[in-house]
Design a protein around this motif. Structure first.
Motif: not given
Lengths: 454, 493
Positions: B141-145, B206-207, B238-240, B260-262
């Motif tokens: 997720x963070x790499x996509x951000x 960044x997020x 980002x949603x954890x 984005x989330x996992x």
């Protein structure tokens, strides 16, 4: 209601106790401005019987004949007891063993696993697993960068043919920290030390046997890396270490970090996952090792017992300064591997390794004798071998799969465009002579018909 | 049986499990200097010795199949055996990862359907099943951000915001992906301190990584405001997905403004935790992040399922593992989803929330202190045992260890750190009212013991295979591998 035990009476008694009239009230803190979910793309629920009917039809579709592909995933025999035991609810359904007193079973298994892996690799310590061989290589590289105080370079030299799927994954996983993987030149399939290579590198990565099945001159590479103040990261197939020289004994001082994929140790291929990655190192680097580590200690009554240890390395304690973000790892596969190594034991693992090699050698010799194919590289190889078919290897693979349902090998051109006509093959201890002979015959036929231009 | 032996203590030279040993092959063509001359320390035991040893060890574990496991944030619900059976069929188990798509239509269809279902329940636009576990999903997720900001010419954004109460994986992931971490405070009601967040957000952002319901076990009510604040500053959300069980089928992260989330399939989708994994941590994204999804993804072309890789998704952040994630776990998650169906999925959140609120209320009635008494419980809730610590000198850890004697696994202790002496309690939807009542009874009994017989708690556990273990000794006198007795004596000298 699948998996929910509540009776209607339970629900009303519970709502009454809480003091609300319906379940919806319990969600009243969710702002009404947020749309309610619409699950229309999710199908309606079915029974277990129906679900199994659908999924077994699909599983049957994917059944194929004998497997001659390796390339990082191997079709070994798994003793029946391994997964009977690993599928026991007591191994299958616990959480990570944070409550040591309630998890002695899993913790002792992990301690035994650490012992087996340290000994197989001839390193001092092992962690309790990472995700797979690819993420294992990434963690090994990150660890090398943290450990190497004498060399601040962020370049990593890939010596020889390291599994390209591991390299791809490692590239994704380490790039965020500004680390760069540099591929060293290949000479006849292995790494030839380039003494003029003046560039500073933090670590070298070497795989034994390498991706083509060739044996790299690991002693020389290790000793050379020392002169450059570079750490040595070894990538190995643990099964082969029953007979091949272990990374801890490479060169004068041994490798510093060793990683790899544990799939050959009792884990089904299962499309590549779940499997597990392992990481071993020297004792002096243990505080830079990521992931769970189990230690033996005593309890208040003085009995020996086990607990997770050195947790100050980990994300739940150290947060932004942790050695890795890894939390959940591949525990169940480690349990299976530990049971596998116990059952096949010292003698069994050695025989599996030597039989895999002699089966592959039998097949390679038979094919080469025909004169139609030849080895892509010079020997020695172990357990896997690349053959030059003098025609497009992928087309041959497709033909064998369609005609005979045989998984012929990995067409090297998919990863190395310069080896379009090479096929990487492997025959594990499961392959019978009849299977190998049929494979040899159909492969040669396919090559001949392609040569005739059909 | 508890004879304290390791498999190595049982081992005897030249004993072996005869039925498991293939013939020895020849290594005569391998030059000697490549071969091993030392023998590795591997067990030499019979098959039944190995089976007894590991069966006996299994008895020393708590597990969902044996115990109530109210471990907050971990969603330890029943793991359906049907899903296990489905994934264990030969066609799935024996599939080599490099098999061509032609003979992989069965497994590819499963993965495709799971992608579709997860896209729908998260309210996002696309899913990649590649990440191996939640923490790897966070990294993806963070790499996509990061890739997104770079594509926008905003590579200077170098900071990820996390609440002080966040899971440890959040800041650890931010570091691993090359970001700096900025912390934002949590207010007295468990929600993010919006005023503080306003000071933290800026052009460097960044997020932000959030869990909702939050790690304080309450629904973050200002999520719409937070979303606007961060988005206006150019950051992403980002949603954890650790706490997705609380809202499954009720609201979607996509509708709360997350980009984005996992998901943790070993939590919300009931795949077994295996004593520490394997998990699976698919990522879901909205439109602007689709070009960066990790590969491979299953797509459809000419009525056939296919792998989409770097040709189809050229700006992907790349692969996350050697092959295709934890496929066996993904098949289990699909099996579970098919059995639940859409109506079953809505019930997950409803009954998980009903159980948590009931348990919270009953514990409150029994005299325990809720950390956020004015808030509704979500799928979990926090109690603080600080009164018991002050009055009786009994800490949360003592309660946790004593609870094991009631055959109940301890809740999550001392997390989040901002609530002193806390228990984070998550019963999940698969537990019955009787089980919840038994938990309340155990807690009340312990509270009584704290007043009348505190040693019962201080010395707990009493009925497990081991008494309390010395963790300090474990870290100081490292014993990480078994050694033969002779060698060990030599080392201590």
């Amino acid at each position: 209601m699948p998996f929910i035990p509540h009776t209607r009476d339970d629900v009303s008694a519970m709502l009454q106790s809480i003091g609300v009239s319906n379940v919806e009230e319990l969600f009243s803190e969710i702002p009404s401005s947020i749309d309610r979910a619409d699950l229309s793309a999710v199908p309606r629920g079915v029974t277990e019987m129906e679900m199994l009917r659908v999924l077994s039809e699909r599983a049957k579709k994917d059944e194929v004949g004998p497997c001659f592909i390796g390339a990082g995933s191997y079709d070994h025999h798994i003793p029946a007891a391994v997964w009977d035991l690993a599928s026991r609810g007591e191994f299958l359904t616990p959480y990570t063993p944070y409550q040591a007193e309630a998890s002695q079973g899993t913790l002792q298994v992990l301690y035994e696993f650490q012992t087996m892996m340290s000994s197989l690799t001839a390193m001092d310590v092992a962690n309790a697993s990472v995700y797979d061989g690819g993420s294992g290589l990434a963690e090994a590289i990150l660890m090398a960068v943290r450990c190497n105080r004498r060399n601040q370079s962020k370049k990593i030299l890939i010596c020889g043919a390291v599994n390209p799927f591991y390299i791809q994954a490692a590239n994704t996983l380490v790039r965020g920290q500004g680390i760069e993987l540099v591929q060293g030149d290949l000479s006849n399939g292995t790494y030839a030390i380039d003494l003029s290579e003046g560039e500073e590198v933090c670590a070298v990565v070497v795989q034994q046997p390498n991706f083509f099945g060739l044996l790299e001159d690991v002693d020389e590479i290790c000793d050379w890396a020392r002169t450059k103040n570079a750490m040595v990261v070894a990538v190995v197939n643990p099964m082969t270490l029953a007979v091949l020289k272990p990374p801890g004994e490479w060169g004068a001082e041994g490798a510093d970090i060793c990683s790899g994929d544990g799939q050959p140790l009792g884990v089904p291929m299962s499309s590549g996952g779940p499997s597990f990655g392992f990481l071993c190192t020297k004792l002096q680097h243990v505080r830079q090792l990521p992931g769970r580590i189990v230690g033996r200690t005593t309890d208040r009554a003085g009995s020996l017992g086990y607990t997770l240890t050195l947790q100050a390395r980990e994300q739940h304690i150290r947060r932004a300064k942790a050695t890795s973000n890894i939390c959940t790892n591949q525990g169940l596969l480690v349990t299976a591997a530990t049971i596998y190594m116990s059952i096949v034991g010292l003698r069994g693992l050695g025989n599996v390794a030597s039989t895999c090699h002699s089966n592959t050698k039998y097949l390679v010799d038979k094919l080469c004798k025909s004169g139609l194919v030849k080895k892509t590289f010079v020997e020695p190889f172990f357990h896997e071998c690349a053959l030059d078919l003098s025609c497009d290897a992928q087309i041959v693979c497709d033909m064998l799969l369609r005609q005979e349902k045989i998984l012929a090998g990995y067409a090297l051109g998919r990863s190395f465009p310069e080896f379009q006509s090479s096929l990487l093959i492997c025959a594990t201890e499961r392959r019978t002579q009849a299977e190998m002979d049929r494979f040899s015959e159909t492969l040669l036929n396919a090559c001949m018909s392609l040569a005739r231009g059909q | 049986m508890d004879n304290n032996q390791t498999i190595f203590d049982i081992s005897r030279p030249n004993r072996f499990a005869g039925a498991q040993i293939p013939e020895m092959g020849s290594l005569s063509d391998i030059p000697l200097h490549f071969l091993r001359d030392s023998s590795p320390c591997l067990p030499e035991v019979s098959e039944i010795q190995a089976i007894r040893h590991y069966t006996n060890l299994s008895h020393q574990n708590f597990a969902i199949d044996r115990n109530f496991y109210p471990l907050g944030s971990c969603t330890m619900k029943y793991n359906p055996r049907g899903a296990h059976r489905a994934a264990n069929q030969p066609g799935f188990l024996n599939r080599h990862p490099l098999t061509s798509v032609e003979t992989s239509q069965g497994v590819l269809q499963c993965l495709f359907e799971l992608q579709e279902i997860l896209t729908n329940v998260t309210g996002m636009d696309a899913v990649s099943l590649a990440p191996m576990a939640g923490a790897q999903g966070e990294l993806a997720g963070l790499l996509m951000i990061r890739a997104y900001h770079e594509s926008q010419g905003e590579a200077h954004r170098d900071e990820i915001i996390v609440p002080t109460a966040a899971h440890g994986t959040n800041p650890a992931t931010a570091t691993m992906s090359g970001y700096k971490v900025a912390e934002t405070k949590v207010g007295a009601d468990g929600d993010v301190d919006l005023e503080h967040l306003k000071q933290v957000v800026g052009p460097q952002t960044a997020g932000i990584m959030l869990t909702n319901p939050s790690t304080c076990a309450v629904f973050e009510r200002q999520i719409v405001e937070i979303s606007k604040l961060v988005h206006d500053a150019g950051g992403l959300l980002y949603y954890d997905g650790a706490n997705l069980n609380a809202i499954l089928g009720k609201v979607c992260p996509g509708d709360m403004g997350f980009d984005v989330l996992h998901l943790n399939l070993h939590k919300t989708f009931a795949t077994p935790h295996g004593g520490g994994g394997p998990g699976a941590g698919p990522v879901a994204v909205n439109g602007r992040l689709v070009p960066f999804l990790p590969i491979p993804i299953v797509g459809q072309r000419n009525n056939q399922f296919e792998w989409f890789g770097s040709d189809e998704i050229p700006n992907s952040i790349g692969t996350m593992s050697a092959f295709m994630g934890n496929t066996g776990i993904l098949i289990r998650a699909l099996s579970y989803a098919l059995m639940l169906g859409r109506e079953g999925m809505i019930r997950v959140a409803e009954y998980a929330t009903l159980n948590a609120n009931y348990l919270a209320k009953e514990l409150e009635k029994a005299g325990f202190k809720l950390a956020y008494p004015d808030r509704k419980a979500t799928h979990e809730f926090l109690i603080t045992l600080s009164d018991e610590t002050a009055k009786f000198g009994i800490r949360a850890m003592d309660f946790a260890k004593r609870l094991l004697d009631f055959d109940i696994h301890a809740p999550t202790t001392y997390f989040p750190l901002l609530v002193p002496e806390c228990f984070l309690i998550e019963p999940t939807e698969t537990e019955s009212k009787e089980q919840l009542d038994a938990f309340v009874h155990a807690m009340s009994t312990m509270r009584m013991e704290a007043q009348t017989n505190p040693r019962q708690l201080l010395d707990a556990p009493h009925h497990q295979y081991r008494k309390r273990l010395d963790e300090v000794k474990a870290a100081r006198e490292l014993d990480l591998t078994w050694q033969p007795k002779s060698k060990k004596t030599a080392q201590t000298k």
